[in-house]
Design a protein around this motif. Structure first.
Motif, PDB file in Angstrom:
ATOM      1  N   LEU A  84       0.833  -1.208   0.000  1.00 56.46           N
ATOM      2  CA  LEU A  84       0.000   0.000   0.000  1.00 56.46           C
ATOM      3  C   LEU A  84       0.866   1.256   0.000  1.00 56.46           C
ATOM      4  CD1 LEU A  84      -2.778   1.320   0.089  1.00 56.46           C
ATOM      5  CD2 LEU A  84      -2.697   1.134   2.590  1.00 56.46           C
ATOM      6  N   VAL A  85       1.872   1.290   0.847  1.00 58.69           N
ATOM      7  CA  VAL A  85       2.775   2.447   0.893  1.00 58.69           C
ATOM      8  C   VAL A  85       3.445   2.640  -0.465  1.00 58.69           C
ATOM      9  CG1 VAL A  85       4.947   3.288   1.888  1.00 58.69           C
ATOM     10  CG2 VAL A  85       3.168   2.364   3.385  1.00 58.69           C
ATOM     11  N   ASN A  86       3.821   1.534  -1.105  1.00 57.88           N
ATOM     12  CA  ASN A  86       4.535   1.617  -2.383  1.00 57.88           C
ATOM     13  C   ASN A  86       3.648   1.967  -3.568  1.00 57.88           C
ATOM     14  OD1 ASN A  86       6.988   1.134  -1.158  1.00 57.88           O
ATOM     15  ND2 ASN A  86       6.921  -1.065  -1.529  1.00 57.88           N
ATOM     16  N   THR A  87       2.353   2.177  -3.315  1.00 55.07           N
ATOM     17  CA  THR A  87       1.486   2.639  -4.405  1.00 55.07           C
ATOM     18  C   THR A  87       1.633   4.132  -4.650  1.00 55.07           C
ATOM     19  OG1 THR A  87      -0.443   3.015  -2.976  1.00 55.07           O
ATOM     20  CG2 THR A  87      -0.258   0.834  -4.046  1.00 55.07           C
ATOM     21  N   THR A  88       2.493   4.775  -3.893  1.00 56.33           N
ATOM     22  CA  THR A  88       2.700   6.207  -4.091  1.00 56.33           C
ATOM     23  C   THR A  88       4.185   6.520  -4.040  1.00 56.33           C
ATOM     24  OG1 THR A  88       2.025   8.419  -3.381  1.00 56.33           O
ATOM     25  CG2 THR A  88       2.486   6.839  -1.649  1.00 56.33           C
ATOM     26  N   GLY A  89       4.550   7.563  -4.707  1.00 52.91           N
ATOM     27  CA  GLY A  89       5.939   8.018  -4.732  1.00 52.91           C
ATOM     28  C   GLY A  89       5.987   9.390  -5.358  1.00 52.91           C
ATOM     29  N   PRO A  90       7.190   9.950  -5.459  1.00 52.80           N
ATOM     30  CA  PRO A  90       7.312  11.310  -5.986  1.00 52.80           C
ATOM     31  C   PRO A  90       6.707  11.486  -7.382  1.00 52.80           C
ATOM     32  CG  PRO A  90       9.414  10.526  -5.140  1.00 52.80           C
ATOM     33  CD  PRO A  90       8.467   9.369  -5.080  1.00 52.80           C
ATOM     34  N   ASP A  91       6.842  10.475  -8.228  1.00 51.58           N
ATOM     35  CA  ASP A  91       6.368  10.613  -9.603  1.00 51.58           C
ATOM     36  C   ASP A  91       5.337   9.559  -9.994  1.00 51.58           C
ATOM     37  OD1 ASP A  91       8.137  12.749 -10.019  1.00 51.58           O
ATOM     38  OD2 ASP A  91       9.774  11.353 -10.449  1.00 51.58           O
ATOM     39  N   ARG A  92       4.656   8.983  -9.012  1.00 53.32           N
ATOM     40  CA  ARG A  92       3.695   7.945  -9.377  1.00 53.32           C
ATOM     41  C   ARG A  92       2.513   7.910  -8.412  1.00 53.32           C
ATOM     42  NH1 ARG A  92       7.570   5.231  -6.645  1.00 53.32           N
ATOM     43  NH2 ARG A  92       6.917   3.780  -5.066  1.00 53.32           N
ATOM     44  N   GLU A  93       1.390   7.512  -8.942  1.00 54.16           N
ATOM     45  CA  GLU A  93       0.187   7.284  -8.155  1.00 54.16           C
ATOM     46  C   GLU A  93      -0.345   5.920  -8.553  1.00 54.16           C
ATOM     47  OE1 GLU A  93      -2.195   6.700  -5.773  1.00 54.16           O
ATOM     48  OE2 GLU A  93      -1.732   8.809  -5.449  1.00 54.16           O
ATOM     49  N   GLY A  94      -0.106   4.928  -7.702  1.00 53.20           N
ATOM     50  CA  GLY A  94      -0.515   3.568  -7.988  1.00 53.20           C
ATOM     51  C   GLY A  94      -1.985   3.294  -7.726  1.00 53.20           C
ATOM     52  N   LEU A  95      -2.652   4.246  -7.082  1.00 54.59           N
ATOM     53  CA  LEU A  95      -4.097   4.144  -6.864  1.00 54.59           C
ATOM     54  C   LEU A  95      -4.761   5.370  -7.476  1.00 54.59           C
ATOM     55  CD1 LEU A  95      -4.212   2.921  -3.133  1.00 54.59           C
ATOM     56  CD2 LEU A  95      -4.504   1.554  -5.218  1.00 54.59           C
ATOM     57  N   PRO A  96      -4.729   5.475  -8.813  1.00 50.35           N
ATOM     58  CA  PRO A  96      -5.251   6.676  -9.455  1.00 50.35           C
ATOM     59  C   PRO A  96      -6.767   6.786  -9.443  1.00 50.35           C
ATOM     60  CG  PRO A  96      -4.598   5.092 -11.110  1.00 50.35           C
ATOM     61  CD  PRO A  96      -4.165   4.540  -9.773  1.00 50.35           C
ATOM     62  N   ASP A  97      -7.440   5.650  -9.255  1.00 53.23           N
ATOM     63  CA  ASP A  97      -8.901   5.673  -9.318  1.00 53.23           C
ATOM     64  C   ASP A  97      -9.478   4.497  -8.537  1.00 53.23           C
ATOM     65  OD1 ASP A  97      -8.485   3.428 -11.002  1.00 53.23           O
ATOM     66  OD2 ASP A  97      -8.567   4.692 -12.788  1.00 53.23           O
ATOM     67  N   VAL A  98     -10.780   4.454  -8.454  1.00 55.37           N
ATOM     68  CA  VAL A  98     -11.469   3.409  -7.695  1.00 55.37           C
ATOM     69  C   VAL A  98     -11.173   2.033  -8.284  1.00 55.37           C
ATOM     70  CG1 VAL A  98     -13.741   2.534  -7.016  1.00 55.37           C
ATOM     71  CG2 VAL A  98     -13.264   4.978  -6.848  1.00 55.37           C
ATOM     72  N   ALA A  99     -11.050   1.933  -9.592  1.00 49.07           N
ATOM     73  CA  ALA A  99     -10.747   0.643 -10.221  1.00 49.07           C
ATOM     74  C   ALA A  99      -9.399   0.108  -9.733  1.00 49.07           C
ATOM     75  CB  ALA A  99     -10.760   0.775 -11.737  1.00 49.07           C
ATOM     76  N   ALA A 100      -8.418   0.978  -9.568  1.00 47.93           N
ATOM     77  CA  ALA A 100      -7.107   0.554  -9.059  1.00 47.93           C
ATOM     78  C   ALA A 100      -7.220   0.092  -7.606  1.00 47.93           C
ATOM     79  CB  ALA A 100      -6.102   1.690  -9.186  1.00 47.93           C
ATOM     80  N   LEU A 101      -8.036   0.784  -6.818  1.00 44.75           N
ATOM     81  CA  LEU A 101      -8.259   0.351  -5.434  1.00 44.75           C
ATOM     82  C   LEU A 101      -8.967  -1.001  -5.422  1.00 44.75           C
ATOM     83  CD1 LEU A 101      -8.102   0.785  -2.392  1.00 44.75           C
ATOM     84  CD2 LEU A 101     -10.222   2.130  -2.558  1.00 44.75           C
ATOM     85  N   ASP A 102      -9.927  -1.191  -6.306  1.00 46.44           N
ATOM     86  CA  ASP A 102     -10.607  -2.487  -6.421  1.00 46.44           C
ATOM     87  C   ASP A 102      -9.595  -3.587  -6.725  1.00 46.44           C
ATOM     88  OD1 ASP A 102     -13.008  -1.157  -6.029  1.00 46.44           O
ATOM     89  OD2 ASP A 102     -13.637  -1.286  -8.125  1.00 46.44           O
ATOM     90  N   ALA A 103      -8.679  -3.327  -7.651  1.00 51.26           N
ATOM     91  CA  ALA A 103      -7.666  -4.316  -8.022  1.00 51.26           C
ATOM     92  C   ALA A 103      -6.740  -4.609  -6.844  1.00 51.26           C
ATOM     93  CB  ALA A 103      -6.862  -3.825  -9.224  1.00 51.26           C
TER      94      ALA A 103
END
Length: 182
Positions: A17-36
């Motif tokens: 979960l922590v690694n879904t974010t970083g300086p140049d990335r958003e690993g949870l850009p939308d609800v579909a990504a959270l669903d996945a």
């Protein structure tokens, strides 16, 4: 096994979960990504599939990341704060063909709350066993991902995003280049 099975899963999921974010990335850009993410990490119980829920989960990530940088006292303070805010009450439960394990909030609690408490309960075992050094930052230059080292000899240096492979390839190429130089 370094910790109980559910602790290792909680730590791995918290790191993911922590690694879904970083300086140049958003690993949870939308609800579909959270669903996945929800499906990939075997979450059960309440999941609203809403933007509000997504915002709550995203807001949790910096608090969890802070544990990887904290000393023992600060880590305990963060963990205790999460448990207190969520009114955690550990209980042994069995569901979905899983053996008994701990749940500290009801399955119908909001997803972000369940994620916070699961992570906090994992961190409880890390702190009380004096194993905070198992929480690391990936050693690959400019990566910044967090790592949970569950190896017996505490030797994991890279995250699960391929940084170990990249480091090995770079070392191989450097050796080959050095061998070709006169």
């Amino acid at each position: 096994m370094v910790f109980a099975h559910d602790t290792e899963i909680a730590l791995g999921t918290a790191a993911a979960l922590v690694n879904t974010t970083g300086p140049d990335r958003e690993g949870l850009p939308d609800v579909a990504a959270l669903d996945a993410f929800f499906r990939a990490y075997g979450w059960t119980g309440r999941h609203e599939h809403t933007d509000a829920e997504l915002r709550e989960v995203r807001a949790l990530r910096p608090r969890l990341r802070e544990v990887w940088y904290a000393d023992e006292d600060r880590a305990a303070e963060i963990v205790n704060g999460l448990l207190r805010e969520c009114s955690a009450l550990p209980q042994l439960v069995k569901h979905d063909d899983e053996p008994y394990h701990l749940h500290s909030v009801p399955r119908d609690a909001p997803l972000a709350m369940r994620m916070a408490v699961e992570a906090a309960m994992g961190f409880v075992d890390v702190v009380r066993s004096g194993e905070l050094r198992r929480l690391r930052i990936c050693e690959y230059p400019d990566c910044g991902n967090v790592v949970v080292d569950l190896s017996k000899n505490r030797s994991k240096r890279f995250c699960d995003a391929g940084c170990g492979n990249k480091a090995a390839v770079e070392a191989y190429r450097a050796r080959k280049a050095a061998a070709l130089r006169p």
